[in-house]
Write a protein that holds these residues in place. Structure first.
Motif, PDB file in Angstrom:
ATOM      1  N   GLU A  10      13.338 106.910  76.096  1.00 58.39           N
ATOM      2  CA  GLU A  10      14.423 106.593  74.792  1.00 58.39           C
ATOM      3  C   GLU A  10      15.233 105.299  75.214  1.00 58.39           C
ATOM      4  O   GLU A  10      15.060 104.780  73.974  1.00 58.39           O
ATOM      5  CB  GLU A  10      15.390 107.947  74.892  1.00 58.39           C
ATOM      6  N   LEU A  11      15.392 104.985  76.006  1.00 61.25           N
ATOM      7  CA  LEU A  11      16.201 103.822  76.338  1.00 61.25           C
ATOM      8  C   LEU A  11      15.080 102.444  75.817  1.00 61.25           C
ATOM      9  O   LEU A  11      15.645 101.677  75.183  1.00 61.25           O
ATOM     10  CB  LEU A  11      16.460 103.611  77.899  1.00 61.25           C
ATOM     11  N   ALA A  12      13.701 102.548  76.104  1.00 60.18           N
ATOM     12  CA  ALA A  12      13.050 101.769  76.082  1.00 60.18           C
ATOM     13  C   ALA A  12      12.681 101.447  74.537  1.00 60.18           C
ATOM     14  O   ALA A  12      12.917 100.311  73.972  1.00 60.18           O
ATOM     15  CB  ALA A  12      11.730 101.646  76.726  1.00 60.18           C
ATOM     16  N   ARG A  13      12.847 102.616  73.836  1.00 60.20           N
ATOM     17  CA  ARG A  13      12.728 102.707  72.199  1.00 60.20           C
ATOM     18  C   ARG A  13      13.827 102.131  71.647  1.00 60.20           C
ATOM     19  O   ARG A  13      13.897 101.546  70.597  1.00 60.20           O
ATOM     20  CB  ARG A  13      12.430 104.076  71.797  1.00 60.20           C
ATOM     21  N   ARG A  14      14.979 102.087  72.184  1.00 61.24           N
ATOM     22  CA  ARG A  14      16.131 101.578  71.698  1.00 61.24           C
ATOM     23  C   ARG A  14      16.436 100.039  72.064  1.00 61.24           C
ATOM     24  O   ARG A  14      17.465  99.448  71.890  1.00 61.24           O
ATOM     25  CB  ARG A  14      17.400 102.644  71.781  1.00 61.24           C
ATOM     26  N   LYS A  15      15.775  99.666  73.131  1.00 56.65           N
ATOM     27  CA  LYS A  15      16.090  98.123  73.958  1.00 56.65           C
ATOM     28  C   LYS A  15      17.537  98.393  74.599  1.00 56.65           C
ATOM     29  O   LYS A  15      18.121  97.426  74.038  1.00 56.65           O
ATOM     30  CB  LYS A  15      15.638  97.248  73.128  1.00 56.65           C
ATOM     31  N   MET A  16      17.848  99.493  74.937  1.00 59.60           N
ATOM     32  CA  MET A  16      19.227  99.739  75.675  1.00 59.60           C
ATOM     33  C   MET A  16      18.881  99.635  77.115  1.00 59.60           C
ATOM     34  O   MET A  16      18.002 100.178  77.874  1.00 59.60           O
ATOM     35  CB  MET A  16      19.624 100.704  75.354  1.00 59.60           C
ATOM     36  N   SER A  17      19.695  98.867  77.998  1.00 62.25           N
ATOM     37  CA  SER A  17      20.130  98.705  79.168  1.00 62.25           C
ATOM     38  C   SER A  17      20.452  99.973  79.932  1.00 62.25           C
ATOM     39  O   SER A  17      21.237 100.791  79.032  1.00 62.25           O
ATOM     40  CB  SER A  17      20.613  97.438  79.673  1.00 62.25           C
ATOM     41  N   VAL A  18      20.156 100.257  81.141  1.00 59.48           N
ATOM     42  CA  VAL A  18      20.790 101.302  81.564  1.00 59.48           C
ATOM     43  C   VAL A  18      22.345 101.236  81.951  1.00 59.48           C
ATOM     44  O   VAL A  18      23.015 102.032  81.808  1.00 59.48           O
ATOM     45  CB  VAL A  18      20.174 101.412  83.381  1.00 59.48           C
ATOM     46  N   GLY A  19      22.763  99.644  82.203  1.00 55.41           N
ATOM     47  CA  GLY A  19      24.092  99.698  82.217  1.00 55.41           C
ATOM     48  C   GLY A  19      24.900  99.881  80.848  1.00 55.41           C
ATOM     49  O   GLY A  19      25.903 100.655  81.013  1.00 55.41           O
ATOM     50  N   GLU A  20      24.195  99.600  79.852  1.00 57.77           N
ATOM     51  CA  GLU A  20      24.942  99.639  78.532  1.00 57.77           C
ATOM     52  C   GLU A  20      24.939 101.330  78.317  1.00 57.77           C
ATOM     53  O   GLU A  20      25.927 101.723  77.800  1.00 57.77           O
ATOM     54  CB  GLU A  20      24.194  99.145  77.261  1.00 57.77           C
ATOM     55  N   ILE A  25      27.693 106.641  77.937  1.00 57.95           N
ATOM     56  CA  ILE A  25      27.977 108.158  78.129  1.00 57.95           C
ATOM     57  C   ILE A  25      28.960 108.300  79.176  1.00 57.95           C
ATOM     58  O   ILE A  25      29.321 109.591  79.461  1.00 57.95           O
ATOM     59  CB  ILE A  25      26.492 108.478  78.475  1.00 57.95           C
ATOM     60  N   GLY A  26      29.666 107.371  79.871  1.00 54.64           N
ATOM     61  CA  GLY A  26      30.723 107.605  80.884  1.00 54.64           C
ATOM     62  C   GLY A  26      30.092 107.984  82.146  1.00 54.64           C
ATOM     63  O   GLY A  26      31.098 108.769  82.812  1.00 54.64           O
ATOM     64  N   LEU A  27      29.127 107.726  82.516  1.00 52.08           N
ATOM     65  CA  LEU A  27      28.454 107.606  83.873  1.00 52.08           C
ATOM     66  C   LEU A  27      28.315 106.372  84.680  1.00 52.08           C
ATOM     67  O   LEU A  27      28.409 105.197  83.847  1.00 52.08           O
ATOM     68  CB  LEU A  27      27.144 108.350  83.846  1.00 52.08           C
ATOM     69  N   THR A  28      28.162 106.421  85.962  1.00 56.64           N
ATOM     70  CA  THR A  28      27.921 105.178  86.726  1.00 56.64           C
ATOM     71  C   THR A  28      26.274 104.732  86.423  1.00 56.64           C
ATOM     72  O   THR A  28      25.657 105.705  86.222  1.00 56.64           O
ATOM     73  CB  THR A  28      28.230 105.026  88.067  1.00 56.64           C
ATOM     74  N   PRO A  29      26.024 103.458  86.502  1.00 56.58           N
ATOM     75  CA  PRO A  29      24.591 103.168  86.587  1.00 56.58           C
ATOM     76  C   PRO A  29      23.742 103.953  87.599  1.00 56.58           C
ATOM     77  O   PRO A  29      22.662 104.260  87.257  1.00 56.58           O
ATOM     78  CB  PRO A  29      24.411 101.714  86.703  1.00 56.58           C
ATOM     79  N   ARG A  53      23.862 112.016  71.697  1.00 56.35           N
ATOM     80  CA  ARG A  53      24.708 111.237  70.820  1.00 56.35           C
ATOM     81  C   ARG A  53      24.471 109.739  70.930  1.00 56.35           C
ATOM     82  O   ARG A  53      24.312 109.282  69.702  1.00 56.35           O
ATOM     83  CB  ARG A  53      26.083 111.557  71.112  1.00 56.35           C
ATOM     84  N   VAL A  54      24.275 109.279  72.102  1.00 50.01           N
ATOM     85  CA  VAL A  54      24.109 107.715  72.155  1.00 50.01           C
ATOM     86  C   VAL A  54      22.682 107.440  71.593  1.00 50.01           C
ATOM     87  O   VAL A  54      22.543 106.361  71.064  1.00 50.01           O
ATOM     88  CB  VAL A  54      24.722 107.249  73.584  1.00 50.01           C
ATOM     89  N   LEU A  55      21.820 108.210  72.117  1.00 53.62           N
ATOM     90  CA  LEU A  55      20.333 107.816  71.884  1.00 53.62           C
ATOM     91  C   LEU A  55      20.025 108.508  70.472  1.00 53.62           C
ATOM     92  O   LEU A  55      19.071 108.350  70.045  1.00 53.62           O
ATOM     93  CB  LEU A  55      19.441 108.399  72.919  1.00 53.62           C
ATOM     94  N   ASP A  56      21.007 109.330  69.669  1.00 55.14           N
ATOM     95  CA  ASP A  56      20.675 109.874  68.445  1.00 55.14           C
ATOM     96  C   ASP A  56      19.242 110.578  68.505  1.00 55.14           C
ATOM     97  O   ASP A  56      18.079 110.300  67.984  1.00 55.14           O
ATOM     98  CB  ASP A  56      20.606 108.856  67.464  1.00 55.14           C
ATOM     99  N   CYS A  57      19.150 111.551  69.581  1.00 55.29           N
ATOM    100  CA  CYS A  57      17.730 112.228  69.875  1.00 55.29           C
ATOM    101  C   CYS A  57      18.481 113.848  70.258  1.00 55.29           C
ATOM    102  O   CYS A  57      19.466 114.079  70.052  1.00 55.29           O
ATOM    103  CB  CYS A  57      17.052 111.634  70.897  1.00 55.29           C
TER     104      CYS A  57
END
Length: 96
Positions: A10-20, A25-29, A53-57
């Motif tokens: 899901e992160l890859a689909r949205r081109k979102m980094s783990v850090g972002e 979502i309020g967690l540490t990397p 919510r963040v990934l809209d899934c």
């Protein structure tokens, strides 16, 4: 029972980094990595809700259940985890 975690997909689909993702979502990397790599023993519903919510899934987009018995039946009988290996190692010198 095995749960496959698909956060990386899901992160890859949205081109979102783990850090972002972690920040949003309020967690540490590091804790996201534990979730992402399937090493977590549990996940709070509030964390799952934030991830969705963040990934809209949906939760099912992030988590998938597989029956380990199916994969064990497919393994050769002499391999670890195969049909003849119930997961208990006999004591040394005890014939299996």
């Amino acid at each position: 029972m095995a749960i496959i975690v698909r956060i990386d997909v899901e992160l890859a689909r949205r081109k979102m980094s783990v850090g972002e993702f972690a920040e949003r979502i309020g967690l540490t990397p590091a804790n996201v990595a534990v979730l992402k790599n399937g090493r977590a023993k549990a996940v709070r519903f509030s964390t799952l809700e934030a991830m969705c919510r963040v990934l809209d899934c949906q939760p099912g987009d992030l988590l998938e259940w597989t029956d380990e018995d199916d994969s064990a039946d497919a393994a050769p009988a002499d391999s670890p985890g195969g049909a003849s290996s119930p997961g208990v190692v006999p004591p040394p010198g005890d014939p299996a």
